[in-house]
Design a protein around this motif. Structure first.
Motif, mmCIF file in Angstrom:
data_model
loop_
_atom_site.group_PDB
_atom_site.id
_atom_site.type_symbol
_atom_site.label_atom_id
_atom_site.label_comp_id
_atom_site.label_asym_id
_atom_site.label_seq_id
_atom_site.Cartn_x
_atom_site.Cartn_y
_atom_site.Cartn_z
ATOM 1 N N ASP A 34 0.846 -1.200 0.000
ATOM 2 C CA ASP A 34 0.000 0.000 0.000
ATOM 3 C C ASP A 34 0.880 1.248 0.000
ATOM 4 N N LEU A 35 1.488 1.524 -1.139
ATOM 5 C CA LEU A 35 2.382 2.681 -1.282
ATOM 6 C C LEU A 35 1.829 3.591 -2.367
ATOM 7 N N ASP A 36 1.961 4.888 -2.197
ATOM 8 C CA ASP A 36 1.428 5.836 -3.188
ATOM 9 C C ASP A 36 1.983 5.575 -4.589
ATOM 10 N N ASN A 37 3.275 5.177 -4.641
ATOM 11 C CA ASN A 37 3.911 5.015 -5.959
ATOM 12 C C ASN A 37 4.008 3.555 -6.389
ATOM 13 N N PHE A 38 3.201 2.687 -5.757
ATOM 14 C CA PHE A 38 3.210 1.259 -6.123
ATOM 15 C C PHE A 38 2.344 1.084 -7.369
ATOM 16 N N VAL A 39 2.918 0.552 -8.432
ATOM 17 C CA VAL A 39 2.192 0.390 -9.699
ATOM 18 C C VAL A 39 2.341 -1.046 -10.217
ATOM 19 N N THR A 40 1.721 -1.307 -11.349
ATOM 20 C CA THR A 40 1.810 -2.664 -11.913
ATOM 21 C C THR A 40 3.160 -2.869 -12.578
ATOM 22 N N LEU A 41 3.509 -4.111 -12.803
ATOM 23 C CA LEU A 41 4.768 -4.422 -13.478
ATOM 24 C C LEU A 41 4.760 -3.842 -14.883
ATOM 25 N N ASP A 42 3.637 -3.901 -15.569
ATOM 26 C CA ASP A 42 3.574 -3.325 -16.929
ATOM 27 C C ASP A 42 3.922 -1.844 -16.921
ATOM 28 N N GLU A 43 3.409 -1.131 -15.899
ATOM 29 C CA GLU A 43 3.720 0.302 -15.805
ATOM 30 C C GLU A 43 5.201 0.525 -15.518
ATOM 31 N N ILE A 44 5.787 -0.367 -14.700
ATOM 32 C CA ILE A 44 7.213 -0.253 -14.390
ATOM 33 C C ILE A 44 8.049 -0.488 -15.650
ATOM 34 N N LEU A 45 7.671 -1.504 -16.424
ATOM 35 C CA LEU A 45 8.464 -1.857 -17.619
ATOM 36 C C LEU A 45 8.413 -0.761 -18.676
ATOM 37 N N ALA A 46 7.465 0.154 -18.516
ATOM 38 C CA ALA A 46 7.366 1.285 -19.462
ATOM 39 C C ALA A 46 8.277 2.449 -19.051
ATOM 40 N N CYS A 47 8.908 2.323 -17.882
ATOM 41 C CA CYS A 47 9.797 3.407 -17.412
ATOM 42 C C CYS A 47 11.107 3.434 -18.216
ATOM 43 N N GLU A 48 11.715 4.614 -18.267
ATOM 44 C CA GLU A 48 12.984 4.780 -19.018
ATOM 45 C C GLU A 48 14.137 4.063 -18.309
ATOM 46 N N TYR A 49 14.110 4.121 -16.960
ATOM 47 C CA TYR A 49 15.164 3.485 -16.150
ATOM 48 C C TYR A 49 14.521 2.418 -15.259
ATOM 49 N N LEU A 50 15.208 1.289 -15.126
ATOM 50 C CA LEU A 50 14.762 0.253 -14.192
ATOM 51 C C LEU A 50 15.866 -0.009 -13.178
ATOM 52 N N VAL A 51 15.478 -0.165 -11.921
ATOM 53 C CA VAL A 51 16.407 -0.559 -10.860
ATOM 54 C C VAL A 51 15.883 -1.880 -10.308
ATOM 55 N N VAL A 52 16.684 -2.938 -10.440
ATOM 56 C CA VAL A 52 16.192 -4.281 -10.112
ATOM 57 C C VAL A 52 16.863 -4.799 -8.836
ATOM 58 N N THR A 53 16.031 -5.187 -7.861
ATOM 59 C CA THR A 53 16.571 -5.693 -6.580
ATOM 60 C C THR A 53 16.091 -7.119 -6.291
ATOM 61 N N VAL A 54 15.552 -7.798 -7.268
ATOM 62 C CA VAL A 54 15.168 -9.204 -7.065
ATOM 63 C C VAL A 54 16.444 -9.988 -6.763
ATOM 64 N N PRO A 55 16.452 -10.800 -5.725
ATOM 65 C CA PRO A 55 17.679 -11.476 -5.312
ATOM 66 C C PRO A 55 18.308 -12.354 -6.382
ATOM 67 N N ALA A 56 19.604 -12.560 -6.275
ATOM 68 C CA ALA A 56 20.368 -13.287 -7.295
ATOM 69 C C ALA A 56 19.861 -14.706 -7.503
ATOM 70 N N GLN A 57 19.365 -15.337 -6.450
ATOM 71 C CA GLN A 57 18.918 -16.724 -6.580
ATOM 72 C C GLN A 57 17.561 -16.841 -7.262
ATOM 73 N N GLN A 58 16.855 -15.719 -7.386
ATOM 74 C CA GLN A 58 15.505 -15.744 -7.979
ATOM 75 C C GLN A 58 15.415 -15.000 -9.313
ATOM 76 N N ILE A 59 16.444 -14.240 -9.672
ATOM 77 C CA ILE A 59 16.305 -13.327 -10.816
ATOM 78 C C ILE A 59 16.185 -14.057 -12.149
ATOM 79 N N ALA A 60 16.842 -15.168 -12.318
ATOM 80 C CA ALA A 60 16.773 -15.854 -13.626
ATOM 81 C C ALA A 60 15.328 -16.236 -13.959
ATOM 82 N N ASP A 61 14.658 -16.847 -12.999
ATOM 83 C CA ASP A 61 13.250 -17.234 -13.226
ATOM 84 C C ASP A 61 12.377 -15.990 -13.400
ATOM 85 N N TRP A 62 12.687 -14.949 -12.598
ATOM 86 C CA TRP A 62 11.858 -13.744 -12.683
ATOM 87 C C TRP A 62 11.949 -13.121 -14.069
#
Ligand code: NDP
Ligand code: 13P
Length: 295
Positions: A34-62
């Motif tokens: 419940d954050l003011d700037n929480f949006v859908t993944l589709d909206e995030i993927l439309a951003c010019e810059y992405l900062v990814v913090t999904v852990p190393a053990q999970q990122i390949a599947d993600w």
């Protein structure tokens, strides 16, 4: 310029806070928040810059299940080596993102201190110097950024220091004292540099923010999750018990398993990483200490 942060855990939240000083920042995560700037993944993927913090053990599947490349400029903020494959993060991402669009963040940075706007210094590592500079300019005044083209060095530093931090936590949990802690951190730096150079890393990365800086920070404080894993191991707790109590990621565990497999396959001498792996597998930490001191 819009920035999309992927992963609203400790580090994603801290980076979203910091980057919001100068930019429009949006965030998404596996678990809705419940954050003011929480949006859908589709909206995030439309951003010019992405900062990814999904852990190393999970990122390949993600990435396989979620990622769509739309010429975004990507800053990878995770640290680790994938246990199942031994792959570094740049090897995992290269299937989805060209080198000129990706950078890797390294350096000593507890999320909790970034959230307090405490002074921090980080390195943006990319083969694309222009991109590294551009990403560095997104950061707020309390974070000083440097750039480097040593992606491998940054990744080895960020991943390996977490394993040494587990060892340092064991040392602390066994109450072995400051002499032992200093010896362990120093030898840990030598070990991670030797490993990194075998993979083409630059020596200087290990005496800078990415290496010595992040190692000193993480291996000296119970603020580090990995350090706290080590304390738990010293007290005879199992991985399961430790992680349940931690409630957050501790990347050093997966990376310790990755380093063990790599060291066996490539016949590399990684004594501290080996003892961390064996202790994670149930070896008595007192035995590990004796083996480290006598072999
Ligand atoms: N905390 C820190 O001080 C720092 C952490 N880092 C690095 O940042 C990375 C993230 O750490 P941190 O944020 O602290 O960890 P947390 O445990 O706080 O958060 C983990 C994040 O990863 C997400 N996640 C976990 N598993 C999956 C999955 N299978 N699919 C999608 N998302 C997943 C979680 O999503 P959700 O919660 O929504 O389920 C959460 O957003 C790590 O590589 C860490 O080493 C780097 C520098 C500093
Ligand atoms: O990478 C970090 C500090 O630079 C965070 O360390 P921990 O994951 O051990 O908490």
């Amino acid at each position: 310029m819009s920035i999309g942060v992927i992963g609203a855990g400790k580090w994603g939240s801290a980076l979203a806070f910091a980057l919001s000083e100068k930019n429009s920042v949006f965030i998404t995560s596996r678990t809705p928040r419940d954050l003011d700037n929480f949006v859908t993944l589709d909206e995030i993927l439309a951003c010019e810059y992405l900062v990814v913090t999904v852990p190393a053990q999970q990122i390949a599947d993600w990435l396989e299940e979620n990622f769509v490349f739309k010429n975004q400029k990507i800053l990878v903020a995770s640290k680790g080596i994938e246990a199942t494959s031994g792959k570094f993060l740049n090897e995992i991402y290269e299937k989805y993102v060209p080198d000129e669009n990706i950078a890797f963040l390294s350096g000593p940075s507890f999320a909790s201190e970034v959230m307090q706007s405490l002074p921090t210094a980080l390195v943006i590592n990319s083969s694309n110097e222009k991109l590294a500079q551009e990403l560095g300019d997104l950061f707020p005044s309390f974070i000083k950024t440097y750039t480097s083209d040593d992606v491998i060095g940054a990744e080895v530093c960020g991943a390996y220091k977490n394993v040494i931090a587990i060892a340092a936590g064991i040392c602390n949990g066994l109450e072995l004292g400051n002499n032992a802690a200093a010896a362990l951190i120093s030898r840990g730096l030598v070990e991670m540099q030797r490993f990194g150079i075998a993979y083409g890393a630059k020596e200087e990365s290990f005496i800078g923010l990415s290496g010595a800086g992040d190692l000193f920070l993480t291996a000296s404080s119970p603020m580090s999750r990995n350090f706290r894993v080590g304390i738990g191991l010293a007290k005879g707790r199992t991985q399961k018990e430790i992680l349940e109590a931690l409630g957050e990621v501790a990347e050093g565990i997966g990376t310790a398993y990755a380093l063990h497999d790599i060291s066996v396959k490539q016949d590399l001498y990684l004594p501290i990483a080996r003892e961390v792996y064996l202790t994670l597998e149930g070896k008595n930490p007192h035995e590990s200490l004796k083996d480290l001191l006598t072999k």
